[in-house]
Design a protein around this motif. Structure first.
Motif, mmCIF file in Angstrom:
data_model
loop_
_atom_site.group_PDB
_atom_site.id
_atom_site.type_symbol
_atom_site.label_atom_id
_atom_site.label_comp_id
_atom_site.label_asym_id
_atom_site.label_seq_id
_atom_site.Cartn_x
_atom_site.Cartn_y
_atom_site.Cartn_z
ATOM 1 N N THR A 8 -58.127 -68.709 17.551
ATOM 2 C CA THR A 8 -58.270 -67.055 17.368
ATOM 3 C C THR A 8 -59.469 -66.892 16.136
ATOM 4 O O THR A 8 -59.962 -67.723 15.576
ATOM 5 C CB THR A 8 -57.024 -66.511 16.881
ATOM 6 O OG1 THR A 8 -57.157 -65.036 16.922
ATOM 7 C CG2 THR A 8 -56.671 -66.823 15.587
ATOM 8 N N PRO A 10 -60.163 -63.098 13.453
ATOM 9 C CA PRO A 10 -59.676 -61.877 13.302
ATOM 10 C C PRO A 10 -60.653 -60.862 13.727
ATOM 11 O O PRO A 10 -61.831 -61.018 14.038
ATOM 12 C CB PRO A 10 -59.755 -61.693 11.661
ATOM 13 C CG PRO A 10 -60.346 -63.044 11.085
ATOM 14 C CD PRO A 10 -60.710 -64.114 12.425
ATOM 15 N N GLY A 60 -45.707 -60.767 6.989
ATOM 16 C CA GLY A 60 -44.655 -60.772 7.944
ATOM 17 C C GLY A 60 -43.488 -61.489 7.263
ATOM 18 O O GLY A 60 -42.185 -60.921 7.634
ATOM 19 N N THR A 61 -43.625 -62.447 6.656
ATOM 20 C CA THR A 61 -42.596 -63.176 5.886
ATOM 21 C C THR A 61 -41.862 -62.469 4.981
ATOM 22 O O THR A 61 -40.521 -62.444 4.991
ATOM 23 C CB THR A 61 -42.977 -64.462 5.346
ATOM 24 O OG1 THR A 61 -43.873 -65.195 6.295
ATOM 25 C CG2 THR A 61 -41.942 -65.536 4.891
ATOM 26 N N PHE A 84 -42.361 -69.655 14.996
ATOM 27 C CA PHE A 84 -43.000 -70.000 13.839
ATOM 28 C C PHE A 84 -41.798 -70.442 12.818
ATOM 29 O O PHE A 84 -40.841 -70.020 12.811
ATOM 30 C CB PHE A 84 -44.016 -68.941 13.341
ATOM 31 C CG PHE A 84 -44.992 -69.459 12.351
ATOM 32 C CD1 PHE A 84 -45.508 -70.411 12.378
ATOM 33 C CD2 PHE A 84 -44.757 -68.693 11.189
ATOM 34 C CE1 PHE A 84 -46.448 -71.023 11.443
ATOM 35 C CE2 PHE A 84 -46.079 -69.203 10.180
ATOM 36 C CZ PHE A 84 -46.683 -70.589 10.254
ATOM 37 N N ASP A 155 -37.636 -60.340 14.507
ATOM 38 C CA ASP A 155 -39.024 -60.652 14.101
ATOM 39 C C ASP A 155 -39.929 -60.189 15.107
ATOM 40 O O ASP A 155 -40.107 -61.063 16.155
ATOM 41 C CB ASP A 155 -38.825 -62.490 14.064
ATOM 42 C CG ASP A 155 -40.063 -62.973 13.632
ATOM 43 O OD1 ASP A 155 -41.074 -62.364 13.679
ATOM 44 O OD2 ASP A 155 -40.204 -64.126 13.164
ATOM 45 N N HIS A 158 -45.386 -60.659 16.468
ATOM 46 C CA HIS A 158 -46.523 -60.715 17.361
ATOM 47 C C HIS A 158 -46.683 -59.261 17.981
ATOM 48 O O HIS A 158 -47.187 -59.190 19.373
ATOM 49 C CB HIS A 158 -46.100 -61.692 18.324
ATOM 50 C CG HIS A 158 -45.745 -63.022 17.807
ATOM 51 N ND1 HIS A 158 -45.467 -64.346 18.478
ATOM 52 C CD2 HIS A 158 -46.213 -63.697 16.599
ATOM 53 C CE1 HIS A 158 -45.403 -65.301 17.466
ATOM 54 N NE2 HIS A 158 -45.885 -65.158 16.513
ATOM 55 N N SER A 179 -46.045 -58.668 11.684
ATOM 56 C CA SER A 179 -47.133 -59.199 10.667
ATOM 57 C C SER A 179 -48.412 -58.654 10.936
ATOM 58 O O SER A 179 -48.833 -58.236 12.084
ATOM 59 C CB SER A 179 -47.105 -60.728 11.095
ATOM 60 O OG SER A 179 -48.386 -61.456 10.628
ATOM 61 N N HIS A 181 -51.032 -60.435 9.772
ATOM 62 C CA HIS A 181 -51.904 -61.638 9.387
ATOM 63 C C HIS A 181 -53.115 -61.297 9.828
ATOM 64 O O HIS A 181 -53.406 -61.080 11.030
ATOM 65 C CB HIS A 181 -50.952 -62.656 9.467
ATOM 66 C CG HIS A 181 -51.729 -63.985 9.023
ATOM 67 N ND1 HIS A 181 -52.522 -65.018 9.845
ATOM 68 C CD2 HIS A 181 -51.738 -64.604 7.874
ATOM 69 C CE1 HIS A 181 -53.198 -65.782 9.046
ATOM 70 N NE2 HIS A 181 -52.559 -65.897 7.894
ATOM 71 N N LYS A 184 -53.513 -61.844 13.940
ATOM 72 C CA LYS A 184 -52.721 -61.069 14.299
ATOM 73 C C LYS A 184 -53.608 -59.841 15.174
ATOM 74 O O LYS A 184 -54.849 -59.798 14.681
ATOM 75 C CB LYS A 184 -51.302 -60.261 13.646
ATOM 76 C CG LYS A 184 -50.529 -61.233 13.102
ATOM 77 C CD LYS A 184 -49.752 -61.911 14.237
ATOM 78 C CE LYS A 184 -48.589 -63.045 13.594
ATOM 79 N NZ LYS A 184 -49.246 -63.921 12.886
ATOM 80 N N ARG A 307 -54.045 -74.518 20.322
ATOM 81 C CA ARG A 307 -52.831 -74.914 19.230
ATOM 82 C C ARG A 307 -51.748 -74.895 19.790
ATOM 83 O O ARG A 307 -51.330 -74.087 20.742
ATOM 84 C CB ARG A 307 -52.984 -73.772 18.211
ATOM 85 C CG ARG A 307 -53.785 -73.600 17.139
ATOM 86 C CD ARG A 307 -53.876 -75.084 16.300
ATOM 87 N NE ARG A 307 -52.611 -74.842 15.206
ATOM 88 C CZ ARG A 307 -52.714 -74.355 14.181
ATOM 89 N NH1 ARG A 307 -53.976 -73.765 13.579
ATOM 90 N NH2 ARG A 307 -51.860 -74.193 13.428
ATOM 91 N N TYR A 309 -48.735 -73.819 19.522
ATOM 92 C CA TYR A 309 -47.642 -72.767 18.790
ATOM 93 C C TYR A 309 -46.650 -72.800 20.003
ATOM 94 O O TYR A 309 -46.901 -72.641 21.136
ATOM 95 C CB TYR A 309 -48.234 -71.361 18.843
ATOM 96 C CG TYR A 309 -49.298 -71.106 17.891
ATOM 97 C CD1 TYR A 309 -49.211 -71.656 16.526
ATOM 98 C CD2 TYR A 309 -50.504 -70.482 18.243
ATOM 99 C CE1 TYR A 309 -50.232 -71.612 15.726
ATOM 100 C CE2 TYR A 309 -51.234 -70.139 17.261
ATOM 101 C CZ TYR A 309 -51.542 -70.621 16.163
ATOM 102 O OH TYR A 309 -52.396 -70.566 15.372
#
Ligand code: T4K
Length: 360
Positions: A8, A10, A60-61, A84, A155, A158, A179, A181, A184, A307, A309
């Protein structure tokens, strides 16, 4: 052809538009502590999402952490192993025990029947993940939560820009934690938010993020530092007007991938409603892990870096101390690969990625 290609990049507003926000920070000297840009971002997000409260936080955490705390949860929290590591970690971090239940083979999200089977007298909440932005079975989960008197914290890391029956998916649950981040669809570099319609919970989360202070700076709760900075909020305000074209561009790339990859019999795709999805990830599932590894080798040789994920499934990560096998989640985690997907990815490169996967 651009190389290397990462999973990805941004999505960023034109720099001069961000600089305008930075200028206001330089002029005022206000960098943090719920300044004018954070307040404005919260207002704009509330109206964008059509929600009563969007409390911006540092990640997000921290949004997940604050959500668990605001509900005074203890005991067991049922969650998915296909996510995650932050999802499981935050439950432990907040003094609860994550209990992993298996996922549905098509949506890759928590299977409601598996949630119900995992409930014990110690269960206090369900923390499902809309994995890759694919909505969970919200009604079924709500019904289970009501039957057993449990809170539901989504959660929703995404899930920015995912709709469900005409409303933002972030309206689901007691609290949704999203999130912002850099990786995202909407980003403030680092950042996140709690979305809730409950005034008291929103107020409590606002206090948590600022050491437990109330508006008069009296210490009324046990809080911490989960504040979003003005620098992040300015980036969010600059990026927000571009969400629609960003999503359209991602969708076009996703569709191009599908066109090339659908004929490959050894691949499967996540199922979702095409008009309500945010196209945040491009996950594909291989028939075998060997083929997945072969595809990664091919792609890496051409400097393309997809990745895994989310590998491994969290129930197999030692620090969670979970013995029970969860075959569907483990199988998906072993065979899923997220392909590069970002605004600016050249369609020629999408074709090339698909050729390399076909060769594998
Ligand atoms: N729940 C779920 C389900 C989540 O997926 C996440 C986070 C959370 C909760 C927690 O939210 P946050 O606290 O993070 O807000 C990324 C992100 O750090 C993380 O936000 C995300 N999920 C997770 C799935 O992925 P990595 O390990 O992939 O980051 P990294 O550095 O390897 O970046 C991947 C690629 O992105 C790079 O190859 C290049 C590109 N990139 C990355 C960054 C950071 C850029 O182009 N610019 C950048 O600034 O973690």
């Amino acid at each position: 052809m651009t190389r290397p290609i990462y999973v990805t990049r941004p999505s960023l507003a034109p720099l001069d538009e961000y600089v305008e926000y930075l200028r206001t920070i330089w002029d005022s000297g206000v960098m943090t502590h719920h300044g004018p840009l954070v307040q404005r971002l919260e207002k704009e997000l509330q109206s964008h999402l059509d929600v009563p409260h969007c409390v911006c936080l540092s990640s997000g955490t921290s949004a997940l952490s604050a959500a668990l705390r605001a509900l005074d949860l203890e005991g067991e929290v049922i969650t998915t192993p296909f996510t995650f590591v932050a999802t499981g970690n935050v439950i432990r971090w907040e003094g609860c025990s994550p209990v992993f239940a298996d996922v549905d083979p098509d949506t890759w999200n928590l299977d409601p029947a598996a949630i119900e089977a995992a409930i014990t007298p110690r269960t206090s909440a369900i923390m499902p993940v809309h994995v890759f932005g694919r909505p969970c079975e919200v009604e079924a989960i709500d019904a289970i939560a009501q039957r057993h008197g449990l809170a539901v914290i989504y959660d929703a890391a995404h899930a920015m820009r995912v709709m469900r029956r005409g409303r933002s998916l972030l309206t689901a649950g007691t609290i949704s934690a999203v999130s912002f981040h850099a990786t995202k669809v909407f980003n403030t570099a680092e950042g996140g938010a709690c979305i809730t319609s409950d005034d008291a919970l929103a107020d409590r989360i606002r206090r948590f993020r600022f050491f437990g202070y109330d508006a008069a700076k009296d210490i009324v709760d046990e809080g911490t530092n989960f504040k979003m900075t003005e620098v992040s909020a300015g980036l969010g305000l600059a990026n927000l007007p571009y969400l629609e074209p960003v999503q359209q561009a991602r969708r076009a790339l996703y569709d191009a991938y599908l066109e090339h990859l659908r004929p490959l019999e050894f691949l499967r795709f996540q199922q979702f409603d095409a008009d309500e999805y945010n196209y945040s990830y491009m996950p594909i599932v291989f028939d075998t892990e060997e083929r997945l590894l072969a595809a990664i080798t091919q792609l890496n040789a051409d400097q393309i870096f997809p990745r895994r994920y989310f590998y491994p499934a969290l129930n197999t990560v030692p620090h969670f101390g979970c013995d029970a096998p969860l075959p569907v989640a483990e199988r998906i985690a072993q065979t899923v690969l997220c392909l590069p997907l970002y605004v600016g990815l050249d369609p020629v490169d999408v074709e090339r990625i698909c050729e390399l996967i076909a060769d594998a």
